[in-house]
Design an enzyme around this catalytic site. Structure first.
Site, PDB file in Angstrom:
ATOM      1  N   GLU A  85       0.839  -1.196   0.000  1.00 14.07           N
ATOM      2  CA  GLU A  85       0.000   0.000   0.000  1.00 14.07           C
ATOM      3  C   GLU A  85       0.877   1.249   0.000  1.00 14.07           C
ATOM      4  OE1 GLU A  85      -2.645  -0.389   3.349  1.00 14.07           O
ATOM      5  OE2 GLU A  85      -3.740  -2.042   2.436  1.00 14.07           O
ATOM      6  N   HIS A 119      -8.019   1.403   1.302  1.00 14.60           N
ATOM      7  CA  HIS A 119      -7.909   1.218   2.750  1.00 14.60           C
ATOM      8  C   HIS A 119      -8.662   2.328   3.494  1.00 14.60           C
ATOM      9  CE1 HIS A 119      -5.199  -0.804   5.975  1.00 14.60           C
ATOM     10  NE2 HIS A 119      -6.378  -0.470   6.476  1.00 14.60           N
TER      11      HIS A 119
END
Length: 315
Positions: free
Chosen positions: A258, A277
């Site tokens: 990420e 997220h």
């Protein structure tokens, strides 16, 4: 008390915290702004931590630090051992984001199950009519599905409440047989579920839990939803399953790396719904986070026991 808040505040955050400004000195820092982060570390007594990992090296640059407070539940992004060795308390906020993440998980279920991104795109392109006849062969109601919850904490139980109200059958698994109705071992859960939703912390035991064999044991018509942590799923194996028809679709809020790399094959798949997220990230969750965060700062200021500690440090 000097607080380093590792996020950029909105107006509602600033307004909520305004009454505390007579004793809290809050310095805000974007998660991708390492220059500001390291400049502020030496004076920080408390860090309000979101996602950018906090390493032992970071902690060594914060001699005044007394508390790292995770805004959320998972502390896998904090070097807890290094914090403990330096006498720095680490706390989290279990359950504070449960309502938001549960709703986000159901959102991803629906979007994947109902092929929402694809339908949105073709409608915008003027290709939505006549209707694709495959919809009647592939799209399903949650109420007709068996939903398998892997992990059975606060978030999973909220998801169960929502999808049960929609008519779904629910099974779950956890570390051991909890004696509750609907418990299955992981192998059985994967084989019977039309939707599998992950609600686990990332640990050495859960990393790679859904590997190639586990994914192959799922129904080819099944949908996988992950709002917990990306590395719980073997991402390469998931891409292969989605490409080959081994799985029908996936809804993902978390990823192995990420932010998601620009060359990730997940970005090219029509049968994947992606969010960055953020299922936890609502005004309601932020209010709860700030309530927890301010409360623990008050406890620290007043010499009282801290709430929701995940480590033990010398008094």
């Amino acid at each position: 008390m000097r607080v380093l808040a590792h996020f950029v505040p909105g107006e509602k955050v600033l307004k909520f915290l305004e009454p505390q400004m007579d004793w809290l000195d809050i310095r805000y820092c974007a998660e991708d702004d390492d220059e500001t982060f390291h400049r502020e570390l030496p004076d920080a007594e408390v860090i309000w931590h979101v996602l950018r990992p906090i390493s032992g090296d970071d902690l060594s640059q914060a001699p005044r630090l007394r508390l790292v407070h995770k805004l959320g539940a998972g502390v896998n992004t904090i070097d807890v051992d290094a914090a403990t060795a330096r006498g720095v308390a680490v706390a989290n906020m279990p359950g504070a984001n449960a309502a938001s993440v549960a709703e986000g998980a159901v959102l991803l279920m629906l979007a994947a199950l109902r092929r929402l991104p694809e339908l949105d795109r073709i409608t915008r392109e003027g290709r939505g009519w006549p209707s694709d006849p495959t919809l009647g062969e592939t799209v399903r109601d949650i109420g007709s599905c068996t939903v398998g919850l892997v992990g059975y904490g606060n978030i999973a139980q909220r998801v169960e409440t929502i999808v049960t109200a929609m008519g779904a059958d629910v099974v779950h698994t956890s570390t051991r047989d909890d004696g509750l109705p609907g418990w299955r071992n992981l192998t059985e859960l994967l084989s019977v579920s039309d939707i599998v939703s992950l609600h686990l912390p990332l640990t050495t035991d859960t990393a790679g839990l859904l590997g190639r064999d586990a994914l192959a044991s799922m129904k080819s018509s099944a949908v996988l939803v992950n709002t917990s942590r990306g590395p719980i799923v073997d991402e390469d194996a998931l891409v292969d399953a989605l490409r080959s028809g081994g799985l029908a679709a996936a809804g993902l809020d978390v990823f192995a790396v990420e932010p998601v790399p620009a060359d990730s094959p997940l970005l090219e798949l029509d049968n994947v719904v992606l969010t960055p997220h953020v299922t936890w990230y609502t005004a309601d969750t932020m209010r709860r986070y700030l309530e927890f965060a301010v409360d623990n700062c008050e406890r620290l200021r007043d010499g009282r026991d801290l709430a929701n500690l995940v480590n033990q440090v010398a008094g």
